[in-house]
Design a protein around this motif. Sequence first.
Motif, PDB file in Angstrom:
ATOM      1  N   TYR A   7       0.873  -1.162   0.000  1.00  0.00           N
ATOM      2  CA  TYR A   7       0.000   0.000   0.000  1.00  0.00           C
ATOM      3  C   TYR A   7       0.915   1.218   0.000  1.00  0.00           C
ATOM      4  CZ  TYR A   7      -3.390  -3.444   1.599  1.00  0.00           C
ATOM      5  OH  TYR A   7      -4.185  -4.552   1.709  1.00  0.00           O
ATOM      6  N   LEU A   8       0.852   2.000  -1.063  1.00  0.00           N
ATOM      7  CA  LEU A   8       1.753   3.135  -1.236  1.00  0.00           C
ATOM      8  C   LEU A   8       1.064   4.421  -0.805  1.00  0.00           C
ATOM      9  CD1 LEU A   8       4.611   2.964  -2.348  1.00  0.00           C
ATOM     10  CD2 LEU A   8       3.732   3.616  -4.572  1.00  0.00           C
ATOM     11  N   ALA A   9       1.719   5.211   0.042  1.00  0.00           N
ATOM     12  CA  ALA A   9       1.164   6.476   0.526  1.00  0.00           C
ATOM     13  C   ALA A   9       1.355   7.579  -0.511  1.00  0.00           C
ATOM     14  CB  ALA A   9       1.829   6.871   1.845  1.00  0.00           C
ATOM     15  N   HIS A  10       0.682   8.668  -0.269  1.00  0.00           N
ATOM     16  CA  HIS A  10       0.761   9.863  -1.108  1.00  0.00           C
ATOM     17  C   HIS A  10       2.211  10.307  -1.274  1.00  0.00           C
ATOM     18  CE1 HIS A  10      -0.285  13.795  -2.673  1.00  0.00           C
ATOM     19  NE2 HIS A  10       0.403  14.364  -1.703  1.00  0.00           N
ATOM     20  N   SER A  11       2.585  10.732  -2.461  1.00  0.00           N
ATOM     21  CA  SER A  11       3.922  11.247  -2.774  1.00  0.00           C
ATOM     22  C   SER A  11       5.021  10.219  -2.527  1.00  0.00           C
ATOM     23  CB  SER A  11       4.221  12.526  -1.973  1.00  0.00           C
ATOM     24  OG  SER A  11       3.296  13.526  -2.282  1.00  0.00           O
ATOM     25  N   SER A  12       4.724   8.961  -2.750  1.00  0.00           N
ATOM     26  CA  SER A  12       5.689   7.879  -2.534  1.00  0.00           C
ATOM     27  C   SER A  12       5.907   7.125  -3.832  1.00  0.00           C
ATOM     28  CB  SER A  12       5.170   6.914  -1.468  1.00  0.00           C
ATOM     29  OG  SER A  12       4.976   7.595  -0.250  1.00  0.00           O
ATOM     30  N   VAL A  28      13.455  -4.289  -3.360  1.00  0.00           N
ATOM     31  CA  VAL A  28      12.707  -3.180  -3.940  1.00  0.00           C
ATOM     32  C   VAL A  28      13.229  -1.887  -3.314  1.00  0.00           C
ATOM     33  CG1 VAL A  28      10.666  -4.594  -4.377  1.00  0.00           C
ATOM     34  CG2 VAL A  28      10.839  -3.312  -2.230  1.00  0.00           C
ATOM     35  N   TYR A  29      12.899  -0.754  -3.929  1.00  0.00           N
ATOM     36  CA  TYR A  29      13.419   0.539  -3.506  1.00  0.00           C
ATOM     37  C   TYR A  29      12.250   1.483  -3.236  1.00  0.00           C
ATOM     38  CZ  TYR A  29      17.485  -1.681  -5.408  1.00  0.00           C
ATOM     39  OH  TYR A  29      18.482  -2.590  -5.656  1.00  0.00           O
ATOM     40  N   LEU A  30      12.191   1.994  -2.001  1.00  0.00           N
ATOM     41  CA  LEU A  30      11.082   2.840  -1.573  1.00  0.00           C
ATOM     42  C   LEU A  30      11.559   4.243  -1.260  1.00  0.00           C
ATOM     43  CD1 LEU A  30       8.151   3.288  -0.449  1.00  0.00           C
ATOM     44  CD2 LEU A  30       9.072   2.580   1.774  1.00  0.00           C
ATOM     45  N   GLU A  31      10.826   5.220  -1.786  1.00  0.00           N
ATOM     46  CA  GLU A  31      10.978   6.603  -1.345  1.00  0.00           C
ATOM     47  C   GLU A  31       9.599   7.046  -0.902  1.00  0.00           C
ATOM     48  OE1 GLU A  31      11.798  10.920  -3.192  1.00  0.00           O
ATOM     49  OE2 GLU A  31      13.358   9.433  -3.597  1.00  0.00           O
ATOM     50  N   GLY A  32       9.478   7.445   0.346  1.00  0.00           N
ATOM     51  CA  GLY A  32       8.189   7.839   0.892  1.00  0.00           C
ATOM     52  C   GLY A  32       7.728   6.843   1.931  1.00  0.00           C
ATOM     53  N   GLU A  33       6.447   6.465   1.857  1.00  0.00           N
ATOM     54  CA  GLU A  33       5.880   5.576   2.877  1.00  0.00           C
ATOM     55  C   GLU A  33       5.060   4.482   2.233  1.00  0.00           C
ATOM     56  OE1 GLU A  33       3.483   5.864   7.125  1.00  0.00           O
ATOM     57  OE2 GLU A  33       3.764   7.658   5.921  1.00  0.00           O
ATOM     58  N   ALA A  34       5.166   3.278   2.782  1.00  0.00           N
ATOM     59  CA  ALA A  34       4.387   2.156   2.284  1.00  0.00           C
ATOM     60  C   ALA A  34       4.170   1.141   3.397  1.00  0.00           C
ATOM     61  CB  ALA A  34       5.100   1.481   1.112  1.00  0.00           C
ATOM     62  N   PHE A  35       3.035   0.446   3.323  1.00  0.00           N
ATOM     63  CA  PHE A  35       2.743  -0.654   4.228  1.00  0.00           C
ATOM     64  C   PHE A  35       2.866  -1.927   3.402  1.00  0.00           C
ATOM     65  CE2 PHE A  35      -0.088  -3.701   6.294  1.00  0.00           C
ATOM     66  CZ  PHE A  35       0.412  -3.661   7.591  1.00  0.00           C
ATOM     67  N   PHE A  36       3.617  -2.902   3.917  1.00  0.00           N
ATOM     68  CA  PHE A  36       3.914  -4.130   3.191  1.00  0.00           C
ATOM     69  C   PHE A  36       3.263  -5.337   3.864  1.00  0.00           C
ATOM     70  CE2 PHE A  36       7.317  -1.233   2.268  1.00  0.00           C
ATOM     71  CZ  PHE A  36       7.692  -1.495   0.964  1.00  0.00           C
ATOM     72  N   GLU A  37       2.698  -6.223   3.061  1.00  0.00           N
ATOM     73  CA  GLU A  37       2.271  -7.548   3.495  1.00  0.00           C
ATOM     74  C   GLU A  37       3.048  -8.519   2.607  1.00  0.00           C
ATOM     75  OE1 GLU A  37      -1.990  -7.802   3.205  1.00  0.00           O
ATOM     76  OE2 GLU A  37      -2.286  -6.219   4.681  1.00  0.00           O
TER      77      GLU A  37
END
Length: 170
Positions: A7-12, A28-37
Motif C-alpha cells: 500500500y503506497l502512501a501519497h507522494s511515494s 525493492v526501492y522505496l521513497e516515501g511511505e508504504a505498508f507491506f504484506e
Amino acid sequence: PDSSLVYLAHSSSLKWPNSFVGASSRTVYLEGEAFFEVAKNVNKPFRIQSGSIITEVLGTSFNISAYAAASEYRVAVQTGMVSVSTGIDGNSKLLDILSAGKLLRYNKNTGAFKTLDIAPEHANSWITRRLNFQEASLTEVLSLLEQCYAVEFLLDPRVEQTEFRFNANF
C-alpha cells in the motif's frame, strides 16, 4: 508476482526489477511511505532499500516511512519480524531486529535510533485513519494530518520552534 501486497502512501514511489528470477533476494526501492504484506519465501528474503536504511523480512506485515525530505525514517511492525540496517551494498550495520508491536525511529542526519513499543494495529494507521503518536513532535503530528486529510497547516514561527511531544490516539 510473489503475492506480496504493498500500500503506497501519497507522494511515494516504489521501484523493483522486471523479475526476481535468478536473484538471491527480492529487493525493492522505496521513497516515501508504504505498508507491506510480504509473502513468505525462506529461500528469497524480501529487502526494502529506503534511503540509507535496509529492511529485510521473510514474511510479515510492516510499515516504512522514509521520505527524502524528512530527517527521520520509521519502521513499524504489525506482524512477524524484520531486521533494520543502515548502509548500502554490503557496508551495512544492523540497527535492530523488530517484532510485532515495535517501532524503530532512525535519525538519518545523526545516525541515532530508538525502538519503541506500539500497538501492532497502529503500524498502518495512515491507511486505517486511526492515528497514533508515540513521542511525536508537533511537526510530525501536523505532517501526518496533512498527508491523511489533504490539508495544510501554517504555524506561527514562534510555535514552530517550540518542542511539543505527543502520545495520543485519534
